[in-house]
Design a protein around this motif. Structure first.
Motif, PDB file in Angstrom:
ATOM      1  N   PHE A  27       0.787  -1.226   0.000  1.00  9.80           N
ATOM      2  CA  PHE A  27       0.000   0.000   0.000  1.00  9.80           C
ATOM      3  C   PHE A  27       0.818   1.274   0.000  1.00  9.80           C
ATOM      4  N   PHE A  28       2.093   1.202   0.206  1.00  9.49           N
ATOM      5  CA  PHE A  28       2.898   2.415   0.183  1.00  9.49           C
ATOM      6  C   PHE A  28       3.819   2.434  -1.034  1.00  9.49           C
ATOM      7  N   LYS A  29       4.620   1.417  -1.176  1.00  7.20           N
ATOM      8  CA  LYS A  29       5.573   1.395  -2.290  1.00  7.20           C
ATOM      9  C   LYS A  29       4.870   1.172  -3.632  1.00  7.20           C
ATOM     10  N   THR A  30       3.914   0.281  -3.674  1.00  5.96           N
ATOM     11  CA  THR A  30       3.230  -0.006  -4.932  1.00  5.96           C
ATOM     12  C   THR A  30       2.422   1.189  -5.408  1.00  5.96           C
ATOM     13  N   ASN A  31       1.796   1.912  -4.507  1.00  9.17           N
ATOM     14  CA  ASN A  31       0.995   3.068  -4.908  1.00  9.17           C
ATOM     15  C   ASN A  31       1.838   4.166  -5.533  1.00  9.17           C
ATOM     16  N   VAL A  32       3.101   4.271  -5.147  1.00 12.58           N
ATOM     17  CA  VAL A  32       3.988   5.236  -5.794  1.00 12.58           C
ATOM     18  C   VAL A  32       4.123   4.893  -7.270  1.00 12.58           C
ATOM     19  N   TRP A  33       4.322   3.615  -7.571  1.00 18.25           N
ATOM     20  CA  TRP A  33       4.471   3.187  -8.964  1.00 18.25           C
ATOM     21  C   TRP A  33       3.164   3.295  -9.734  1.00 18.25           C
ATOM     22  N   VAL A  34       2.043   3.075  -9.064  1.00 15.76           N
ATOM     23  CA  VAL A  34       0.738   3.281  -9.718  1.00 15.76           C
ATOM     24  C   VAL A  34       0.603   4.745 -10.113  1.00 15.76           C
ATOM     25  N   GLY A  35       1.002   5.642  -9.230  1.00 18.19           N
ATOM     26  CA  GLY A  35       0.941   7.069  -9.527  1.00 18.19           C
ATOM     27  C   GLY A  35       1.789   7.439 -10.737  1.00 18.19           C
ATOM     28  N   PHE A  36       3.001   6.879 -10.813  1.00 17.09           N
ATOM     29  CA  PHE A  36       3.854   7.152 -11.971  1.00 17.09           C
ATOM     30  C   PHE A  36       3.245   6.583 -13.254  1.00 17.09           C
ATOM     31  N   ALA A  37       2.657   5.406 -13.172  1.00 19.49           N
ATOM     32  CA  ALA A  37       2.024   4.806 -14.358  1.00 19.49           C
ATOM     33  C   ALA A  37       0.862   5.666 -14.836  1.00 19.49           C
ATOM     34  N   VAL A  38       0.076   6.196 -13.919  1.00 22.59           N
ATOM     35  CA  VAL A  38      -1.048   7.056 -14.291  1.00 22.59           C
ATOM     36  C   VAL A  38      -0.530   8.366 -14.899  1.00 22.59           C
ATOM     37  N   LEU A  39       0.517   8.935 -14.310  1.00 21.46           N
ATOM     38  CA  LEU A  39       1.103  10.143 -14.873  1.00 21.46           C
ATOM     39  C   LEU A  39       1.588   9.899 -16.298  1.00 21.46           C
ATOM     40  N   LEU A  40       2.295   8.804 -16.512  1.00 24.43           N
ATOM     41  CA  LEU A  40       2.782   8.484 -17.852  1.00 24.43           C
ATOM     42  C   LEU A  40       1.633   8.203 -18.819  1.00 24.43           C
ATOM     43  N   MET A  41       0.555   7.604 -18.322  1.00 23.70           N
ATOM     44  CA  MET A  41      -0.616   7.368 -19.167  1.00 23.70           C
ATOM     45  C   MET A  41      -1.207   8.699 -19.642  1.00 23.70           C
ATOM     46  N   VAL A  42      -1.329   9.655 -18.734  1.00 21.07           N
ATOM     47  CA  VAL A  42      -1.875  10.965 -19.087  1.00 21.07           C
ATOM     48  C   VAL A  42      -0.963  11.670 -20.088  1.00 21.07           C
ATOM     49  N   LEU A  43       0.334  11.658 -19.817  1.00 20.55           N
ATOM     50  CA  LEU A  43       1.271  12.318 -20.725  1.00 20.55           C
ATOM     51  C   LEU A  43       1.273  11.662 -22.102  1.00 20.55           C
ATOM     52  N   ALA A  44       1.210  10.339 -22.144  1.00 18.61           N
ATOM     53  CA  ALA A  44       1.189   9.630 -23.422  1.00 18.61           C
ATOM     54  C   ALA A  44      -0.090   9.925 -24.196  1.00 18.61           C
ATOM     55  N   ALA A  45      -1.222  10.010 -23.511  1.00 20.33           N
ATOM     56  CA  ALA A  45      -2.484  10.324 -24.177  1.00 20.33           C
ATOM     57  C   ALA A  45      -2.446  11.739 -24.752  1.00 20.33           C
ATOM     58  N   ARG A  46      -1.900  12.663 -23.992  1.00 20.27           N
ATOM     59  CA  ARG A  46      -1.785  14.040 -24.479  1.00 20.27           C
ATOM     60  C   ARG A  46      -0.826  14.123 -25.666  1.00 20.27           C
ATOM     61  N   LEU A  47       0.296  13.428 -25.575  1.00 18.77           N
ATOM     62  CA  LEU A  47       1.277  13.441 -26.641  1.00 18.77           C
ATOM     63  C   LEU A  47       0.721  12.785 -27.919  1.00 18.77           C
TER      64      LEU A  47
END
Length: 94
Positions: A69-89
């Motif tokens: 719940f702590f370490k994995t959620n950090v990586w989920v956050g990065f994956a979501v950020l990259l998903m948003v950036l990739a969709a915009r790009l």
């Protein structure tokens, strides 16, 4: 007060809602520009898949709360950020 089993079921239900909302967010990012190209759909999908896989693994690793719940959620956050950036790009940039 829920107990371990019910708490994990509630957690899994909330993760399913989060997965649905991630798909809705990805779709709205792609379609919100009024221009939905194949790149607009193709670029964010791997990151959406990674976020879904991490949410699934978080449930599997529930015994180790620090990892799940702590370490994995950090990586989920990065994956979501990259998903948003990739969709915009994929749909014409930022």
């Amino acid at each position: 007060w829920l107990g371990r089993e019910r708490a994990l079921r509630v957690s899994w239900g909330l993760h399913l809602v989060a997965i649905g909302m991630l798909f809705v967010a990805c779709s709205s990012l792609v379609l919100g520009t009024g221009f939905a190209s194949w790149r607009g759909w193709l670029l964010p999908l791997p990151f959406l898949g990674v976020a879904i896989a991490l949410l699934y693994m978080e449930q599997r690793w529930a015994e180790d709360v620090n990892l799940a719940f702590f370490k994995t959620n950090v990586w989920v956050g990065f994956a979501v950020l990259l998903m948003v950036l990739a969709a915009r790009l994929g749909n014409g940039g930022f």
